[in-house]
Design a protein around this motif. Sequence first.
Motif, PDB file in Angstrom:
ATOM      1  N   ILE A  43       0.872  -1.370  -0.156  1.00  0.00           N
ATOM      2  CA  ILE A  43      -0.187   0.072   0.137  1.00  0.00           C
ATOM      3  C   ILE A  43       0.878   1.223   0.055  1.00  0.00           C
ATOM      4  CG2 ILE A  43      -1.864   1.389   1.209  1.00  0.00           C
ATOM      5  CD1 ILE A  43      -2.677  -1.511   2.361  1.00  0.00           C
ATOM      6  N   LEU A  44       1.892   1.279   0.696  1.00  0.00           N
ATOM      7  CA  LEU A  44       2.887   2.336   0.653  1.00  0.00           C
ATOM      8  C   LEU A  44       3.554   2.620  -0.747  1.00  0.00           C
ATOM      9  CD1 LEU A  44       4.639   1.967   4.272  1.00  0.00           C
ATOM     10  CD2 LEU A  44       3.106   3.922   3.575  1.00  0.00           C
ATOM     11  N   ASN A  45       3.926   1.497  -1.288  1.00  0.00           N
ATOM     12  CA  ASN A  45       4.341   1.234  -2.649  1.00  0.00           C
ATOM     13  C   ASN A  45       3.367   2.046  -3.547  1.00  0.00           C
ATOM     14  OD1 ASN A  45       6.456   0.998  -4.359  1.00  0.00           O
ATOM     15  ND2 ASN A  45       5.085  -0.492  -5.471  1.00  0.00           N
ATOM     16  N   THR A  70       3.548  -0.933  -8.807  1.00  0.00           N
ATOM     17  CA  THR A  70       4.694  -1.641  -9.522  1.00  0.00           C
ATOM     18  C   THR A  70       4.675  -3.187  -9.184  1.00  0.00           C
ATOM     19  OG1 THR A  70       6.293  -1.286  -7.674  1.00  0.00           O
ATOM     20  CG2 THR A  70       6.251   0.343  -9.203  1.00  0.00           C
ATOM     21  N   ASP A  71       5.137  -3.900 -10.162  1.00  0.00           N
ATOM     22  CA  ASP A  71       5.070  -5.280  -9.963  1.00  0.00           C
ATOM     23  C   ASP A  71       6.051  -5.969  -9.028  1.00  0.00           C
ATOM     24  OD1 ASP A  71       3.588  -5.641 -12.140  1.00  0.00           O
ATOM     25  OD2 ASP A  71       5.180  -6.007 -13.725  1.00  0.00           O
ATOM     26  N   ASP A  72       7.184  -5.350  -8.825  1.00  0.00           N
ATOM     27  CA  ASP A  72       8.102  -5.639  -7.814  1.00  0.00           C
ATOM     28  C   ASP A  72       7.923  -4.747  -6.606  1.00  0.00           C
ATOM     29  OD1 ASP A  72       9.550  -7.349  -9.269  1.00  0.00           O
ATOM     30  OD2 ASP A  72      10.768  -5.695 -10.081  1.00  0.00           O
ATOM     31  N   THR A  73       8.198  -4.978  -5.468  1.00  0.00           N
ATOM     32  CA  THR A  73       7.979  -4.570  -4.127  1.00  0.00           C
ATOM     33  C   THR A  73       9.577  -3.800  -3.493  1.00  0.00           C
ATOM     34  OG1 THR A  73       6.115  -5.620  -3.536  1.00  0.00           O
ATOM     35  CG2 THR A  73       7.041  -4.482  -1.762  1.00  0.00           C
ATOM     36  N   ALA A  78      14.494   1.510   0.776  1.00  0.00           N
ATOM     37  CA  ALA A  78      14.532   2.055  -0.735  1.00  0.00           C
ATOM     38  C   ALA A  78      13.464   2.890  -0.765  1.00  0.00           C
ATOM     39  CB  ALA A  78      14.685   0.822  -1.710  1.00  0.00           C
ATOM     40  N   LEU A  79      11.883   2.589  -0.298  1.00  0.00           N
ATOM     41  CA  LEU A  79      10.736   3.122  -0.326  1.00  0.00           C
ATOM     42  C   LEU A  79      10.721   4.444   0.500  1.00  0.00           C
ATOM     43  CD1 LEU A  79       7.999   3.220  -2.087  1.00  0.00           C
ATOM     44  CD2 LEU A  79       7.409   1.714  -0.386  1.00  0.00           C
ATOM     45  N   PHE A  83      10.124   8.062  -0.861  1.00  0.00           N
ATOM     46  CA  PHE A  83       9.164   9.002  -0.296  1.00  0.00           C
ATOM     47  C   PHE A  83       9.779  10.257  -0.018  1.00  0.00           C
ATOM     48  CE2 PHE A  83       5.824   5.828   0.078  1.00  0.00           C
ATOM     49  CZ  PHE A  83       4.736   6.504   0.540  1.00  0.00           C
ATOM     50  N   ALA A  84      10.688  10.316   0.691  1.00  0.00           N
ATOM     51  CA  ALA A  84      11.367  11.500   1.173  1.00  0.00           C
ATOM     52  C   ALA A  84      11.777  12.255  -0.048  1.00  0.00           C
ATOM     53  CB  ALA A  84      12.553  11.224   2.015  1.00  0.00           C
ATOM     54  N   GLN A  85      12.276  11.869  -0.848  1.00  0.00           N
ATOM     55  CA  GLN A  85      12.980  12.667  -2.165  1.00  0.00           C
ATOM     56  C   GLN A  85      11.565  13.265  -2.672  1.00  0.00           C
ATOM     57  OE1 GLN A  85      14.713  10.359  -5.322  1.00  0.00           O
ATOM     58  NE2 GLN A  85      15.723  12.198  -6.180  1.00  0.00           N
TER      59      GLN A  85
END
Length: 170
Positions: A43-45, A70-73, A78-79, A83-85
């Motif tokens: 969900i965050l992704n 995305t297909d990959d989590t 990394a996420l 998010f921060a960026q």
Amino acid sequence: MSSSSLLSSLFEHKAWIDPQFFDQLAKVDGAAHADAHHQALRILNHIHTVDRIWAGHLRGEPHGLTGTNTDDTPTPDALRAAFAQLDAWYLDHVRSLSDAQFDEVITFRFTDGDAGRMTRGEMLAHVITHGSNHRGAVGAWLRQADVPPPRDLLTRYLHQHEPERRSSEV
């Protein structure tokens, strides 16, 4: 309050609360609650993927995405960094706009190929409401894993960052 002031506050709140969800996700026992951890991360992704799509529309640039996840989590680290960026980009973008630019109409294509047209302000409001809605779902998955979600309240953010708002003098 102008559109720029209101949206600045909302994106400041978003940039403040997003990392707190990653802090709480890190407390999930991945062995005991693998599904809850994975679902919260997915969900965050999704939130981040949609934020990327709308940033592309706002920039007038192709976002290169064909769906709202995305297909990959990605890994949580990394996420979190992504998010921060992007949260920083949104803050800079909102702060750079004149009041008139919030009413600028932008045409775009949804990921399903359908045409769309919204004002810049409507797009920014969508990013805020979309993320807020889905952070609630992440909170439900955290609760299933026996981890309390962050208190995702604009009032909490405002009073922590501007304590004078708690003054009894009105």
